[in-house]
Design a protein around this motif. Structure first.
Motif, PDB file in Angstrom:
ATOM      1  N   PHE A  92      48.266  49.122  18.814  1.00 45.34           N
ATOM      2  CA  PHE A  92      47.535  47.855  18.757  1.00 45.34           C
ATOM      3  C   PHE A  92      47.285  47.444  20.199  1.00 45.34           C
ATOM      4  CE2 PHE A  92      48.117  43.281  16.818  1.00 45.34           C
ATOM      5  CZ  PHE A  92      46.983  42.846  17.477  1.00 45.34           C
ATOM      6  N   VAL A  93      46.104  47.784  20.710  1.00 46.90           N
ATOM      7  CA  VAL A  93      45.701  47.356  22.052  1.00 46.90           C
ATOM      8  C   VAL A  93      45.030  46.000  21.894  1.00 46.90           C
ATOM      9  CG1 VAL A  93      44.268  47.867  24.059  1.00 46.90           C
ATOM     10  CG2 VAL A  93      45.454  49.727  22.854  1.00 46.90           C
ATOM     11  N   GLU A  94      45.714  44.970  22.342  1.00 48.84           N
ATOM     12  CA  GLU A  94      45.254  43.605  22.112  1.00 48.84           C
ATOM     13  C   GLU A  94      44.165  43.198  23.100  1.00 48.84           C
ATOM     14  OE1 GLU A  94      44.516  41.305  20.303  1.00 48.84           O
ATOM     15  OE2 GLU A  94      46.202  39.921  20.050  1.00 48.84           O
ATOM     16  N   ALA A  95      43.162  42.531  22.555  1.00 44.86           N
ATOM     17  CA  ALA A  95      42.134  41.790  23.296  1.00 44.86           C
ATOM     18  C   ALA A  95      41.271  42.600  24.257  1.00 44.86           C
ATOM     19  CB  ALA A  95      42.778  40.614  24.022  1.00 44.86           C
ATOM     20  N   PRO A  96      40.718  43.754  23.838  1.00 44.98           N
ATOM     21  CA  PRO A  96      39.621  44.329  24.639  1.00 44.98           C
ATOM     22  C   PRO A  96      38.488  43.316  24.741  1.00 44.98           C
ATOM     23  CG  PRO A  96      40.400  45.911  23.005  1.00 44.98           C
ATOM     24  CD  PRO A  96      41.029  44.589  22.667  1.00 44.98           C
ATOM     25  N   GLY A 154      43.053  59.998  17.217  1.00 49.34           N
ATOM     26  CA  GLY A 154      44.097  60.762  16.553  1.00 49.34           C
ATOM     27  C   GLY A 154      45.323  59.945  16.222  1.00 49.34           C
ATOM     28  N   ILE A 155      45.373  58.705  16.709  1.00 51.58           N
ATOM     29  CA  ILE A 155      46.475  57.777  16.425  1.00 51.58           C
ATOM     30  C   ILE A 155      45.890  56.603  15.649  1.00 51.58           C
ATOM     31  CG2 ILE A 155      48.329  56.383  17.433  1.00 51.58           C
ATOM     32  CD1 ILE A 155      47.839  58.011  20.055  1.00 51.58           C
ATOM     33  N   PRO A 156      46.549  56.121  14.606  1.00 50.43           N
ATOM     34  CA  PRO A 156      46.030  54.923  13.927  1.00 50.43           C
ATOM     35  C   PRO A 156      45.900  53.766  14.904  1.00 50.43           C
ATOM     36  CG  PRO A 156      47.748  55.962  12.606  1.00 50.43           C
ATOM     37  CD  PRO A 156      47.752  56.654  13.940  1.00 50.43           C
ATOM     38  N   LEU A 157      44.697  53.200  14.989  1.00 55.02           N
ATOM     39  CA  LEU A 157      44.400  52.152  15.958  1.00 55.02           C
ATOM     40  C   LEU A 157      44.042  50.851  15.248  1.00 55.02           C
ATOM     41  CD1 LEU A 157      42.185  54.104  18.530  1.00 55.02           C
ATOM     42  CD2 LEU A 157      44.639  53.601  18.671  1.00 55.02           C
ATOM     43  N   ILE A 158      44.591  49.758  15.757  1.00 53.61           N
ATOM     44  CA  ILE A 158      44.374  48.433  15.193  1.00 53.61           C
ATOM     45  C   ILE A 158      43.517  47.612  16.142  1.00 53.61           C
ATOM     46  CG2 ILE A 158      45.494  46.271  14.481  1.00 53.61           C
ATOM     47  CD1 ILE A 158      47.973  47.966  13.808  1.00 53.61           C
ATOM     48  N   VAL A 159      42.522  46.929  15.583  1.00 52.05           N
ATOM     49  CA  VAL A 159      41.783  45.937  16.340  1.00 52.05           C
ATOM     50  C   VAL A 159      42.022  44.585  15.690  1.00 52.05           C
ATOM     51  CG1 VAL A 159      39.640  46.330  15.034  1.00 52.05           C
ATOM     52  CG2 VAL A 159      39.537  45.249  17.290  1.00 52.05           C
ATOM     53  N   ASN A 160      42.267  43.589  16.518  1.00 53.03           N
ATOM     54  CA  ASN A 160      42.600  42.252  16.038  1.00 53.03           C
ATOM     55  C   ASN A 160      41.375  41.350  16.173  1.00 53.03           C
ATOM     56  OD1 ASN A 160      44.023  39.988  15.202  1.00 53.03           O
ATOM     57  ND2 ASN A 160      44.928  39.610  17.210  1.00 53.03           N
ATOM     58  N   VAL A 161      40.847  40.897  15.042  1.00 57.08           N
ATOM     59  CA  VAL A 161      39.662  40.040  15.044  1.00 57.08           C
ATOM     60  C   VAL A 161      40.125  38.584  15.103  1.00 57.08           C
ATOM     61  CG1 VAL A 161      37.545  39.413  13.834  1.00 57.08           C
ATOM     62  CG2 VAL A 161      38.426  41.760  13.678  1.00 57.08           C
ATOM     63  N   VAL A 162      39.925  37.963  16.238  1.00 59.50           N
ATOM     64  CA  VAL A 162      40.291  36.559  16.437  1.00 59.50           C
ATOM     65  C   VAL A 162      38.986  35.780  16.617  1.00 59.50           C
ATOM     66  CG1 VAL A 162      41.523  34.896  17.868  1.00 59.50           C
ATOM     67  CG2 VAL A 162      42.499  37.166  17.466  1.00 59.50           C
ATOM     68  N   GLU A 163      38.600  35.065  15.604  1.00 62.86           N
ATOM     69  CA  GLU A 163      37.350  34.316  15.654  1.00 62.86           C
ATOM     70  C   GLU A 163      37.405  33.314  16.808  1.00 62.86           C
ATOM     71  OE1 GLU A 163      38.269  35.836  11.594  1.00 62.86           O
ATOM     72  OE2 GLU A 163      39.374  34.573  13.023  1.00 62.86           O
ATOM     73  N   PHE A 198      38.480  52.498  15.344  1.00 63.99           N
ATOM     74  CA  PHE A 198      39.550  51.629  14.855  1.00 63.99           C
ATOM     75  C   PHE A 198      39.580  51.688  13.329  1.00 63.99           C
ATOM     76  CE2 PHE A 198      38.505  50.141  19.023  1.00 63.99           C
ATOM     77  CZ  PHE A 198      39.725  49.822  19.579  1.00 63.99           C
ATOM     78  N   GLY A 199      40.653  52.226  12.796  1.00 63.39           N
ATOM     79  CA  GLY A 199      40.760  52.364  11.356  1.00 63.39           C
ATOM     80  C   GLY A 199      41.429  51.198  10.671  1.00 63.39           C
ATOM     81  N   ILE A 200      42.130  50.355  11.430  1.00 65.38           N
ATOM     82  CA  ILE A 200      42.799  49.184  10.866  1.00 65.38           C
ATOM     83  C   ILE A 200      42.195  47.949  11.519  1.00 65.38           C
ATOM     84  CG2 ILE A 200      44.980  48.019  10.421  1.00 65.38           C
ATOM     85  CD1 ILE A 200      45.095  51.591  11.592  1.00 65.38           C
ATOM     86  N   VAL A 201      41.581  47.109  10.701  1.00 65.46           N
ATOM     87  CA  VAL A 201      40.911  45.914  11.205  1.00 65.46           C
ATOM     88  C   VAL A 201      41.685  44.703  10.725  1.00 65.46           C
ATOM     89  CG1 VAL A 201      38.733  44.690  11.416  1.00 65.46           C
ATOM     90  CG2 VAL A 201      38.726  47.167  11.064  1.00 65.46           C
ATOM     91  N   LEU A 202      42.349  44.034  11.651  1.00 64.87           N
ATOM     92  CA  LEU A 202      43.249  42.929  11.359  1.00 64.87           C
ATOM     93  C   LEU A 202      42.527  41.596  11.484  1.00 64.87           C
ATOM     94  CD1 LEU A 202      46.084  41.644  10.972  1.00 64.87           C
ATOM     95  CD2 LEU A 202      46.448  41.982  13.440  1.00 64.87           C
ATOM     96  N   PHE A 203      42.583  40.817  10.423  1.00 66.09           N
ATOM     97  CA  PHE A 203      42.081  39.438  10.438  1.00 66.09           C
ATOM     98  C   PHE A 203      43.296  38.526  10.262  1.00 66.09           C
ATOM     99  CE2 PHE A 203      38.533  42.073   9.198  1.00 66.09           C
ATOM    100  CZ  PHE A 203      37.438  41.504   9.824  1.00 66.09           C
TER     101      PHE A 203
END
Length: 328
Positions: free
Chosen positions: A216-220, A235-244, A261-266
């Motif tokens: 989980f690389v926060e805040a690109p 090759g690693i499951p990657l999380i992106v954090n959607v912060v409106e 990014f295969g995991i999209v976090l809201f």
């Protein structure tokens, strides 16, 4: 099972929170399968099945996420601080408070729950205890981050990080503390805010080497940065954090998947939506002194009871009031 139980087959197993349901191990296996499907082994643009991960602040939210058809739910630390304690997300919630909270959410839903465990609430030994507490609470996965304590929301300013090597030790210790190797350990880095995107990617790679199951690389800050993370950590499951309103560009789930990014976090979309709906509802009551004219903008009585499975609980109460063996 005793002969001739006084209830119909499947009745008790339908009582989420009381009756039998999926084991913690089953939920962890389901989460691992979803992560595998969401991993872009070929890098950005590779075909993946994105895991959309809504956050919940309480059992009601978790049940709404499940009822909406999502495959997993996220116990948001920021949301717990805001909704559970009326506090900002600046590291004021404790290890035992989050573990108690997570246990209530896992009991309320049949889908896997990922829990935000902040920094692990201390050094490697504290992180190990956090893993054990959350494992007993039934979570399918947990997230640890590399900020110093007290941590801050990743979309705030002024972060301070522990050394990368120290975070690797924490991750390795957390993995070792598992009694169930199916428990998913997610490593988050806030290095983008402190040292830039290259350091964030380097830390992500180091944390995967230490044993993290997902990153989980926060805040690109830009689409180009998102694409760089997706390429460099493919090759690693990657999380992106959607912060409106936060620092990361808001894209569609499909666009994030194309970037790797295969995991999209809201994480707090549901809480913030409920926040505004609640304000509007209370303003109506304050102004008009009645709620009848707003009935169409709230859940009906029947919808509320259905969400919490009252009809099946009522049927179970009736059945369990009969003597064992009374049905031939």
């Amino acid at each position: 099972m005793p002969h001739n139980p006084p209830w119909e087959p499947g009745l008790l197993s339908s009582l989420t929170g009381v009756g039998p349901g999926p084991s913690a191990r089953d939920k962890r296996a389901a989460l691992r399968a979803a992560l595998a499907a969401a991993t872009a082994g070929g890098g950005p643009g590779a075909a993946v099945e994105p895991l959309v991960l809504p956050g919940a602040t309480d059992a009601l939210g978790a049940r709404l996420v499940e009822d909406a058809g999502f495959a997993a739910v996220y116990a948001t630390g920021a949301g717990l601080a805001n909704a559970g304690y009326g506090l900002p997300d600046i590291g004021l919630i404790s290890q035992t408070e989050i573990a108690d909270h997570a246990g209530r959410l896992t009991e309320a839903t049949r889908i896997p729950l990922i829990c935000d465990a902040d920094t692990g609430y201390g050094g490697p030994l504290a992180a190990m205890r956090t893993v054990r507490l959350l494992e007993r609470a039934g979570v399918a996965g947990l997230q640890l981050e590399d900020q110093e304590m007290p941590k801050r929301c990743g979309h705030f300013d002024s972060h301070a990080l522990i050394p990368s090597g120290h975070m690797q030790t924490k991750i390795a210790a957390a993995c070792e503390a598992r009694t169930d190797d199916a428990l998913v350990i997610i490593a988050r880095t806030d290095a983008r805010s402190v040292h830039g995107i290259d350091e964030a990617i380097a830390r992500g790679r180091a944390y995967a080497e230490a044993g993290a199951d997902a990153l989980f690389v926060e805040a690109p800050r830009t689409v180009d940065e998102l694409a760089l993370v997706g390429r460099e950590l493919a090759g690693i499951p990657l999380i992106v954090n959607v912060v409106e309103g936060g620092k990361t560009p808001q894209l569609s789930v499909a666009e994030y998947a194309e970037l790797g990014f295969g995991i999209v976090l809201f994480a707090n979309y549901l809480m913030r939506s409920m926040h505004l709906a609640g304000q509007e509802a209370l303003a109506h009551l304050k102004q008009h002194g009645e709620t009848a004219s707003r009935a169409g903008r709230m859940a009906s009585w029947e919808q509320r009871q259905s969400l919490f499975n009252l009809p099946r609980f009522s049927a179970a109460e009736t059945a369990l009031d009969r003597e064992l063996g009374s049905i031939s």
